[in-house]
Design an enzyme around this catalytic site. Structure first.
Site, PDB file in Angstrom:
ATOM      1  N   LYS A  97      35.650  98.091  76.824  1.00 16.49           N
ATOM      2  CA  LYS A  97      36.253  97.304  77.899  1.00 16.49           C
ATOM      3  C   LYS A  97      35.197  96.813  78.884  1.00 16.49           C
ATOM      4  O   LYS A  97      35.175  95.633  79.249  1.00 16.49           O
ATOM      5  CB  LYS A  97      37.305  98.151  78.632  1.00 16.49           C
ATOM      6  N   LYS A 140      35.687  95.601  90.069  1.00 15.89           N
ATOM      7  CA  LYS A 140      35.744  97.014  89.666  1.00 15.89           C
ATOM      8  C   LYS A 140      35.131  97.216  88.288  1.00 15.89           C
ATOM      9  O   LYS A 140      34.296  98.106  88.085  1.00 15.89           O
ATOM     10  CB  LYS A 140      37.196  97.479  89.659  1.00 15.89           C
TER      11      LYS A 140
END
Length: 319
Positions: free
Chosen positions: A174, A249
């Site tokens: 990811k 983030k």
């Protein structure tokens, strides 16, 4: 409608978790949900999710526990201090769809195993639109058996699930994927601002780049300027599909991993810096493609730049 009903505890019913849980309900599964935000929980209940008094109460009767939480500390606290692992029946499958640090993910796997449970890290790509449409991509890490058990549920919530390897491998995939995306969005945005300064229309640049070597997802699906791709957030005043703070983030997690691994990745680290600044300011409530506005605002105005280029050309010099 599925032929086998699974009882799922879904913890974290926000913009992503809520639609994911709703799709499980639509597929015929029993879903018990919990969220600390009452409005999120109420929306999920309206879609058919059963309200649980607590996360532990939901886990106690579940075959599978799915979490979608903001950060690793929330996952680890929920698993340990808040008693989620202890409340679950032996052999329960825990699927964490949050995007968290690889080290935290591996710690969560270890805690689940110590408590006698199977586990999978399965962060997602596709944003809110994908969560609502059931077209997410799952990147999974954990044992093959755990992935096999989770796969029917992942197929309900998404269009593709890839088993990437052992514990933490989904999180690794990811952050690597989103580093590519963040860097490419900045590059595409810079190209559009440059094109504007040179008097080239957005549509002309899109028509060329989308059919040439500049083609990429950031251009052809999430185009950062209004017009060329009608479905992109740019045509909705940058209302988030994938919010800039979430990109910040993810890039922050990638930057941590880059530094820890001693990787020479100037673009990845620079992208993390740019998105952190954007998300803390004007981009706090915008799609990550809105960074084009920040690039434009920090640049010489299109009119001034175009004028400079034209004058330089007329004088036979290089601007």
């Amino acid at each position: 409608m599925t032929t086998t009903t699974t009882t799922v505890a879904f913890i974290g019913l926000g913009h992503m978790g809520g639609p994911m849980a709703a799709n499980l309900v639509k597929a015929g599964h029993r879903v018990l949900g919990h969220d600390l935000v009452e409005t999120s929980l109420a929306t999920a209940v309206a879609s058919g999710v059963e309200r649980a008094k607590s996360a532990a109460d939901a886990a106690a009767v579940a075959d599978v526990v799915i979490t979608m939480l903001p950060a690793g500390r929330h996952v680890l606290s929920l698993y340990g201090q808040e008693g989620l692992l202890e409340a679950a029946r032996p052999g329960t499958l825990f699927v964490d769809c949050s995007t968290i640090d690889v080290a935290d993910s591996r710690a969560a796997h270890a805690a689940a195993a110590a408590a006698g449970h199977r586990s999978l890290d399965a962060p997602v790509s596709g944003g809110v639109v994908g969560a609502e449409a059931g077209t997410l991509t799952f990147m999974a890490g954990g044992e093959e058996a755990a992935f096999g058990q989770a796969e029917p549920l992942l197929a309900v919530m998404g269009k593709k699930a890839v088993h990437c390897g052992g514990a933490g491998a989904g999180q690794a995939a990811k952050i690597c994927n989103n580093m590519i995306l963040g860097v490419s969005m900045i590059a595409v945005s810079e190209a559009f601002v440059l094109a504007e300064s040179l008097g080239l229309s957005d549509q002309a640049l899109y028509d060329v780049a989308s059919a040439a070597s500049g083609q990429c997802w950031a251009l052809t699906v999430n185009c950062p300027v209004p017009g060329p791709v009608p479905t992109s957030p740019a045509n909705r005043d940058y209302r988030p599909g994938f919010a800039a703070p979430l990109m910040a983030k993810d890039l922050g997690l990638a930057a941590n991993a880059l530094r820890a691994g001693g990787i020479d990745a100037e673009l990845g680290l620079r992208a993390a810096e740019l998105y952190a600044r954007f998300a803390e300011g004007a981009g706090a409530e915008q799609d990550f493609s809105g960074i084009v506005r920040a690039i434009r605002a920090a640049s010489t105005t299109t009119t001034d730049a175009a004028s400079t280029a034209t004058t330089a050309t007329e004088k036979g010099t290089t601007a």
